[in-house]
Scaffold this active site. Structure first.
Site, PDB file in Angstrom:
ATOM      1  N   ASN A 204       0.853  -1.186   0.000  1.00 18.13           N
ATOM      2  CA  ASN A 204       0.000   0.000   0.000  1.00 18.13           C
ATOM      3  C   ASN A 204       0.889   1.236   0.000  1.00 18.13           C
ATOM      4  O   ASN A 204       2.109   1.122  -0.100  1.00 18.13           O
ATOM      5  CB  ASN A 204      -0.953  -0.015   1.195  1.00 18.13           C
ATOM      6  CG  ASN A 204      -0.219  -0.112   2.509  1.00 18.13           C
ATOM      7  OD1 ASN A 204       0.786   0.566   2.715  1.00 18.13           O
ATOM      8  ND2 ASN A 204      -0.699  -0.946   3.419  1.00 18.13           N
ATOM      9  N   PRO A 299      -1.700 -12.969   8.779  1.00 16.51           N
ATOM     10  CA  PRO A 299      -1.999 -12.977  10.215  1.00 16.51           C
ATOM     11  C   PRO A 299      -2.460 -11.604  10.682  1.00 16.51           C
ATOM     12  O   PRO A 299      -1.988 -10.575  10.191  1.00 16.51           O
ATOM     13  CB  PRO A 299      -0.663 -13.371  10.852  1.00 16.51           C
ATOM     14  CG  PRO A 299       0.370 -13.055   9.823  1.00 16.51           C
ATOM     15  CD  PRO A 299      -0.279 -13.278   8.501  1.00 16.51           C
ATOM     16  N   PHE A 318      -4.375   1.388  14.741  1.00 20.76           N
ATOM     17  CA  PHE A 318      -4.643   2.468  13.798  1.00 20.76           C
ATOM     18  C   PHE A 318      -5.705   2.009  12.807  1.00 20.76           C
ATOM     19  O   PHE A 318      -5.755   0.839  12.428  1.00 20.76           O
ATOM     20  CB  PHE A 318      -3.373   2.864  13.050  1.00 20.76           C
ATOM     21  CG  PHE A 318      -2.537   3.878  13.778  1.00 20.76           C
ATOM     22  CD1 PHE A 318      -2.403   5.165  13.302  1.00 20.76           C
ATOM     23  CD2 PHE A 318      -1.902   3.538  14.970  1.00 20.76           C
ATOM     24  CE1 PHE A 318      -1.644   6.107  13.984  1.00 20.76           C
ATOM     25  CE2 PHE A 318      -1.146   4.468  15.663  1.00 20.76           C
ATOM     26  CZ  PHE A 318      -1.016   5.759  15.161  1.00 20.76           C
ATOM     27  N   LYS A 336     -10.868  -6.089  17.294  1.00 21.46           N
ATOM     28  CA  LYS A 336      -9.470  -6.471  17.503  1.00 21.46           C
ATOM     29  C   LYS A 336      -9.122  -6.659  18.977  1.00 21.46           C
ATOM     30  O   LYS A 336      -8.171  -7.353  19.309  1.00 21.46           O
ATOM     31  CB  LYS A 336      -8.539  -5.399  16.914  1.00 21.46           C
ATOM     32  CG  LYS A 336      -8.775  -5.094  15.445  1.00 21.46           C
ATOM     33  CD  LYS A 336      -8.309  -6.210  14.536  1.00 21.46           C
ATOM     34  CE  LYS A 336      -8.387  -5.767  13.087  1.00 21.46           C
ATOM     35  NZ  LYS A 336      -7.897  -6.796  12.152  1.00 21.46           N
TER      36      LYS A 336
END
Length: 413
Positions: A204, A299, A318, A336
């Protein structure tokens, strides 16, 4: 007045110790210099003593000093012991408990905090023996600043250059004065590159600038920072422990090896997928035939750290989004299992991805704070101060980020 016992090892980098003495003296520290036999081949006792304004200690068996157990007194009277340059030989002696000269005896006969600035050839630094010694010393509580990466006196290039005097001085100040002194913080940064074949990859647009700024801000507050970085376009900060990786799988291994830590700031832009059928050799273009790529999930590093047995007290994630930024970020924090999420809009029109500024919203379990657009260094400073507060560190009045008094960390142990 704080007293620094400065041990100057042998190596071309010893000249930097003279600049370090000037910085320390200028800041009001007392400096007691110890010059090893090898160190005296590169700098003289006369120059060291003139800058320090004190006697230079060189010999273990100084009859006058030893009548009063001088080597014990030297080590016990200091508030901090700094080894710069920290040669491979000195590190080996420290790791194995050898005491065959004044410097190594001082290091063995003390419970004073020790900071080492390694300096050696890149192959010496990367040798398994040195890395074993490094691991041993870290487990013993020895702190490190550097080494940096660059061209060496021998003509080779790589990690092993002693950190610059300013970075060593900042690390010393952090150990004495920083609110995160004695804390270990893990920071991930940059993109990951997932290979398609040996010459192509998926990635990215992350530059790694925000993660780099966060690592530097935490370092400046006195933290020992382990900086795990993908192939970023900005260089890593000085004075932190740098671990370079390429792929998400490699980053997970490096992150787990860096634990335990007091806090983790997961700023890396990790690729969500990898190519499962990556080619071992370059795929050739065939007219009329398109390659078929099979993808697999990478992962989930943030979730692994947040839910793992070695979970830090504070985990910061983030969320870089292009639409419904806050909704996606709130959901991500819960999914998360992290304590905080730093959300930002990285739509192309914002110029944030790869740019020098950022505009973020800090989302915790007890509230949200939107910070105005600012240079990434300022965003990093605010976040570092909030982390210090969350970990119970005393932050100097007037330096707290906006809203710090209203919103405390949530979900931390």
């Amino acid at each position: 007045m704080k007293r620094v016992l400065l041990i100057i090892g042998g190596g071309i980098a010893a000249y930097k110790s003279l600049l370090l003495i000037r910085l320390l003296k200028g800041a009001g520290y007392a400096v007691t210099p110890v010059l090893t036999r090898a160190g005296s081949e590169f700098v003289t006792a006369l120059s060291v003593g003139a800058l320090a304004g004190e006697k230079v200690h060189e010999a273990l068996f100084d009859l006058t000093a030893e009548a009063e157990m001088g080597h014990i007194e030297l080590s016990r009277s200091a508030d901090l012991i700094v080894v710069a340059p920290g040669t491979a030989d000195l590190m080996a002696k420290m790791a194995t408990g050898r005491a065959d000269d004044l410097a190594s005896t001082l290091l063995l006969a003390t419970d004073t905090p020790v900071l080492v600035a390694p300096a050696m050839n890149v192959r010496m630094w990367q040798h398994p023996a040195t890395q074993r010694n490094l691991a041993t010393l870290r487990s013993d509580g020895v702190r490190f600043v550097g080494p940096d990466e660059g061209e060496m006196a021998c003509g080779e290039y790589g990690p092993g250059r002693m950190a610059e005097p300013a970075a060593i001085f900042a690390a010393i100040q952090g150990m004495f004065e920083g609110p995160l002194s004695g804390r270990h913080v893990l920071v991930t940064s940059g993109p990951t590159h997932e290979p398609i074949d040996p010459v192509r990859y998926i990635a990215n647009r992350s530059s790694g600038a925000q993660g780099t700024a966060i690592a530097a801000a935490l370092r400046d507050l006195g933290a020992r920072v382990t900086f795990v970085t993908g192939p970023a376009s900005v260089p890593p900060p000085q004075g932190v422990d740098v671990v370079r990786v390429e792929t998400a799988a490699q980053m997970l291994v490096a992150v787990e090896a860096a634990l335990p830590a007091d806090a983790a700031v997961m700023a890396a832009a990790v690729a969500d997928w990898r190519v499962e059928n990556a080619g071992a050799s370059k795929m050739k273009k065939v007219a009329g035939a398109l390659p078929v790529l099979s993808f697999a999930e990478n992962p989930d590093i943030l979730a692994t750290v947040s839910k793992g047995a070695a979970r830090p007290a504070l985990v910061v994630g983030f969320a870089a989004e292009t639409d419904d930024v806050l909704a996606h970020a709130r959901a991500k924090r819960l999914r998360k299992g992290c304590d905080w999420i730093v959300a930002n809009d990285v739509s192309p029109a914002t110029g944030i991805m790869g740019g020098s500024e950022n505009a973020v919203t800090l989302i915790t379990g007890s509230g949200e704070e939107t910070w105005e657009r600012a240079p990434k260094e300022e965003v990093a400073r605010r976040l570092a101060l909030r982390i210090a507060e969350a970990l119970g560190a005393a932050v100097t009045p007037g330096t707290s980020a906006p809203g710090a008094a209203r919103n405390k960390a949530s979900g931390t142990a």
